[in-house]
Motif scaffolding. Structure first.
Motif, mmCIF file in Angstrom:
data_model
loop_
_atom_site.group_PDB
_atom_site.id
_atom_site.type_symbol
_atom_site.label_atom_id
_atom_site.label_comp_id
_atom_site.label_asym_id
_atom_site.label_seq_id
_atom_site.Cartn_x
_atom_site.Cartn_y
_atom_site.Cartn_z
ATOM 1 N N ARG A 195 29.115 32.406 49.113
ATOM 2 C CA ARG A 195 29.091 33.418 48.052
ATOM 3 C C ARG A 195 30.458 33.477 47.385
ATOM 4 O O ARG A 195 31.458 32.992 47.906
ATOM 5 C CB ARG A 195 28.766 34.797 48.626
ATOM 6 C CG ARG A 195 29.837 35.344 49.587
ATOM 7 C CD ARG A 195 29.542 36.782 49.965
ATOM 8 N NE ARG A 195 30.517 37.352 50.903
ATOM 9 C CZ ARG A 195 31.667 37.904 50.559
ATOM 10 N NH1 ARG A 195 32.018 37.962 49.265
ATOM 11 N NH2 ARG A 195 32.502 38.414 51.458
ATOM 12 N N VAL A 196 30.479 34.099 46.202
ATOM 13 C CA VAL A 196 31.752 34.333 45.515
ATOM 14 C C VAL A 196 32.337 35.648 46.019
ATOM 15 O O VAL A 196 31.644 36.437 46.677
ATOM 16 C CB VAL A 196 31.550 34.398 43.986
ATOM 17 C CG1 VAL A 196 31.056 33.057 43.454
ATOM 18 C CG2 VAL A 196 30.571 35.514 43.617
ATOM 19 N N PRO A 197 33.620 35.929 45.757
ATOM 20 C CA PRO A 197 34.219 37.183 46.217
ATOM 21 C C PRO A 197 33.553 38.408 45.594
ATOM 22 O O PRO A 197 33.093 38.377 44.454
ATOM 23 C CB PRO A 197 35.678 37.072 45.755
ATOM 24 C CG PRO A 197 35.897 35.615 45.535
ATOM 25 C CD PRO A 197 34.599 35.066 45.081
ATOM 26 N N TYR A 198 33.490 39.465 46.370
ATOM 27 C CA TYR A 198 33.007 40.748 45.867
ATOM 28 C C TYR A 198 34.171 41.526 45.267
ATOM 29 O O TYR A 198 35.341 41.163 45.434
ATOM 30 C CB TYR A 198 32.381 41.565 47.000
ATOM 31 C CG TYR A 198 31.145 40.952 47.604
ATOM 32 C CD1 TYR A 198 30.283 40.162 46.843
ATOM 33 C CD2 TYR A 198 30.832 41.156 48.951
ATOM 34 C CE1 TYR A 198 29.142 39.605 47.409
ATOM 35 C CE2 TYR A 198 29.694 40.597 49.526
ATOM 36 C CZ TYR A 198 28.858 39.821 48.740
ATOM 37 O OH TYR A 198 27.737 39.258 49.306
ATOM 38 N N THR A 199 33.838 42.598 44.599
ATOM 39 C CA THR A 199 34.856 43.444 43.995
ATOM 40 C C THR A 199 35.886 43.893 45.025
ATOM 41 O O THR A 199 35.538 44.370 46.102
ATOM 42 C CB THR A 199 34.214 44.680 43.343
ATOM 43 O OG1 THR A 199 33.293 44.241 42.343
ATOM 44 C CG2 THR A 199 35.266 45.585 42.712
ATOM 45 N N GLY A 200 37.163 43.688 44.704
ATOM 46 C CA GLY A 200 38.238 44.109 45.584
ATOM 47 C C GLY A 200 38.696 43.043 46.557
ATOM 48 O O GLY A 200 39.734 43.204 47.199
ATOM 49 N N GLU A 201 37.952 41.942 46.692
ATOM 50 C CA GLU A 201 38.373 40.857 47.576
ATOM 51 C C GLU A 201 39.268 39.886 46.811
ATOM 52 O O GLU A 201 39.341 39.905 45.588
ATOM 53 C CB GLU A 201 37.157 40.117 48.131
ATOM 54 C CG GLU A 201 36.324 40.949 49.093
ATOM 55 C CD GLU A 201 35.125 40.197 49.615
ATOM 56 O OE1 GLU A 201 34.806 40.370 50.806
ATOM 57 O OE2 GLU A 201 34.503 39.445 48.840
ATOM 58 N N ILE A 202 39.930 39.022 47.566
ATOM 59 C CA ILE A 202 40.831 38.051 46.961
ATOM 60 C C ILE A 202 40.584 36.679 47.562
ATOM 61 O O ILE A 202 40.193 36.569 48.727
ATOM 62 C CB ILE A 202 42.306 38.472 47.165
ATOM 63 C CG1 ILE A 202 43.252 37.615 46.318
ATOM 64 C CG2 ILE A 202 42.693 38.433 48.632
ATOM 65 C CD1 ILE A 202 44.686 38.103 46.317
#
Length: 228
Positions: A195-202
């Motif tokens: 998956r791609v990063p979620y909001t707030g992840e880096i």
């Protein structure tokens, strides 16, 4: 983990003396207890070990003049260690490096060492994610020359507070001159991490170039992309 302050005699220390690991981060010199990592025996690990093993076997199969050319090349090739000091590699070291890099790109490894020259390098790198769509875009320069490659590595989605990510990188793509900047790497990323990063992840992304005419490992440029 303890922070340490070095004096006039010992100004820097890195590595694993005894049961401790000495390293350096943005807080300064630190020492921590050495922990033997779990060996998951992933497909990527097995492939790398196989390439190194095959490279060592191929070195023994070279003719002596070919080995001599790599030994001579080693006298001119410079590489730095963790402290920034110059280290000398052997001809076998450089041949096995050449074997691994060329195998990664599906090219035939060189038998005779190349003429010393300036290798192709990635000079600028940045990664961004579109918040609305999650698309990951990698911008880089210069353009990948014909016949050359760029290895792209990335980390899984991480907490924004994490800074030490060296062991988190995984190869996601080997690009060629058909990949132009800016390049969409979303599908390459999700194939490895799901998956791609979620909001707030880096996430962190880095890349380095491979020139089959001069197959030595170049400097890895690193970038970070944080979801808005």
């Amino acid at each position: 983990m303890a922070k340490i302050k070095l004096g006039e005699i010992v100004v820097d220390i890195r590595g694993k003396p005894g049961g401790h690991v000495h390293t350096k981060n943005h807080y300064g010199n630190v020492v921590r207890t050495r922990v033997v990592p779990v060996n998951p025996q992933t497909a990527a690990q097995s492939l790398t070990r196989s390439q190194l093993r095959d490279g060592a076997t191929a070195w023994r199969g070279l003719q002596q003049p070919e080995r001599d050319s790599w030994n001579a090349f080693a006298q001119t090739y410079k590489q730095q260690d963790k402290l920034g000091d110059a280290i000398k590699l052997t001809g076998m070291n450089l041949y096995v490096m050449n074997y691994k890099l060329m195998s990664m790109c599906g090219e035939t490894p060189l038998t005779t060492a190349p003429v010393p020259s300036s290798p192709v390098q990635v000079t600028t790198l940045s990664c961004a994610q579109t918040a609305q769509t999650g698309v990951l875009t990698l911008t880089f320069s210069p353009a990948i020359p014909t016949g050359c490659y760029m290895v792209i590595e990335a980390t899984k989605p991480l907490s924004p507070g994490k800074k030490y990510v060296k062991s988190d990188f995984r190869q996601i793509k080997i690009a060629d001159n058909g990949d132009t900047s800016p390049a969409v790497i979303t599908s390459d990323y999700t194939k490895v991490f799901g998956r791609v990063p979620y909001t707030g992840e880096i996430i962190f992304v880095r890349a380095y170039a491979i020139d089959p005419a001069y197959p030595v490992k170049t400097v890895k440029l690193q970038s970070a992309a944080c979801v808005a």
